[in-house]
Design a protein around this motif. Sequence first.
Motif, PDB file in Angstrom:
ATOM      1  N   ILE A   1       0.880  -1.226   0.072  1.00  0.00           N
ATOM      2  CA  ILE A   1      -0.006  -0.113   0.006  1.00  0.00           C
ATOM      3  C   ILE A   1       0.785   1.160  -0.042  1.00  0.00           C
ATOM      4  CG2 ILE A   1      -1.662   1.341   1.318  1.00  0.00           C
ATOM      5  CD1 ILE A   1      -2.542  -1.440   2.269  1.00  0.00           C
ATOM      6  N   ALA A   2       1.963   1.250   0.804  1.00  0.00           N
ATOM      7  CA  ALA A   2       2.790   2.485   0.791  1.00  0.00           C
ATOM      8  C   ALA A   2       3.577   2.750  -0.456  1.00  0.00           C
ATOM      9  CB  ALA A   2       3.950   2.284   2.106  1.00  0.00           C
ATOM     10  N   LEU A   3       3.866   1.740  -1.039  1.00  0.00           N
ATOM     11  CA  LEU A   3       4.674   1.599  -2.438  1.00  0.00           C
ATOM     12  C   LEU A   3       3.540   2.159  -3.310  1.00  0.00           C
ATOM     13  CD1 LEU A   3       6.583  -1.430  -2.609  1.00  0.00           C
ATOM     14  CD2 LEU A   3       7.680   0.805  -2.390  1.00  0.00           C
ATOM     15  N   GLN A   4       2.181   1.960  -3.445  1.00  0.00           N
ATOM     16  CA  GLN A   4       1.317   2.419  -4.323  1.00  0.00           C
ATOM     17  C   GLN A   4       0.982   3.738  -4.177  1.00  0.00           C
ATOM     18  OE1 GLN A   4      -2.158   0.359  -3.437  1.00  0.00           O
ATOM     19  NE2 GLN A   4      -2.102  -1.126  -5.382  1.00  0.00           N
ATOM     20  N   GLU A   5       0.889   4.334  -2.784  1.00  0.00           N
ATOM     21  CA  GLU A   5       0.910   5.607  -2.404  1.00  0.00           C
ATOM     22  C   GLU A   5       2.019   6.573  -3.049  1.00  0.00           C
ATOM     23  OE1 GLU A   5      -0.045   5.453   1.821  1.00  0.00           O
ATOM     24  OE2 GLU A   5      -2.203   4.957   1.408  1.00  0.00           O
ATOM     25  N   GLN A   6       3.087   5.947  -2.845  1.00  0.00           N
ATOM     26  CA  GLN A   6       4.251   6.767  -3.291  1.00  0.00           C
ATOM     27  C   GLN A   6       4.525   7.047  -4.886  1.00  0.00           C
ATOM     28  OE1 GLN A   6       7.732   4.687  -1.950  1.00  0.00           O
ATOM     29  NE2 GLN A   6       7.232   4.695   0.158  1.00  0.00           N
ATOM     30  N   SER A   7       3.858   5.938  -5.494  1.00  0.00           N
ATOM     31  CA  SER A   7       3.993   6.068  -6.882  1.00  0.00           C
ATOM     32  C   SER A   7       2.732   6.787  -7.534  1.00  0.00           C
ATOM     33  CB  SER A   7       3.898   4.663  -7.683  1.00  0.00           C
ATOM     34  OG  SER A   7       2.876   3.932  -7.167  1.00  0.00           O
ATOM     35  N   ALA A   8       1.711   7.013  -6.607  1.00  0.00           N
ATOM     36  CA  ALA A   8       0.203   7.840  -7.111  1.00  0.00           C
ATOM     37  C   ALA A   8       0.672   9.160  -7.677  1.00  0.00           C
ATOM     38  CB  ALA A   8      -0.594   7.673  -5.976  1.00  0.00           C
TER      39      ALA A   8
END
Length: 217
Positions: free
Chosen positions: A210-217
């Motif tokens: 989830i954290a990686l998703q949010e960083q790449s959003a």
Amino acid sequence: MIRRLNIDVFIDFICPWCLIGKRRLDMAIEKLKKTHPYVDVYIRWRGVQLIPDMPKEGVVFQQFYQRRLGSLGAVKLRQAQVRHAAQTVNFDINFDKILTMPNTAKVHHLFDFALKVGTKQQGQLLVEKIFEAYFQDGKNIGDSNVLLNIFKSCGFKEESFNRVSRIFDEPFVSANTGANGVPYFIFENFLALAGAQPVDVFYQEMLESIALQEQSA
């Protein structure tokens, strides 16, 4: 905003650790729902036939494991370890009832078909029903009649079963785990876990995804 988290889950239905890993992942997902209610976890099931050269009629279960592990004592020790692990996820495995080590091509064909024509909930239910039939009731999940009854118990029609049964004798093409075996889990096509990991390990892996998703959003 609802965020979708994809998890690829690689399993074979004769693998008790796949059952245990699936249950532990379920528990981690329930934990995630409480802390991250905006995340919708979507399971993408991937079938892996561990023993593709198994005779179509299967082999005697006890003899198979005695040859594999070397002695009856080794079999009983391994089964005790597996049974204990399964009990931690509220599942009682009854090895004494299992007479046949089946060829799993049919059940994989059926499961793949069910995922295409059924709902997400039916797919989840079918996984559980297959594991229950084999590991609790000792039913031969390589038998078409057994599979028909399981399929119908999940709300599918017999007509659908008749359609998929036409390919039961065809070889099943397993998903590729990159020689990592099963159970195997890939989170958002990036992070991966091998084996029936503890609940908290699954949970932390989802948080990282989830954290990686949010960083790449």
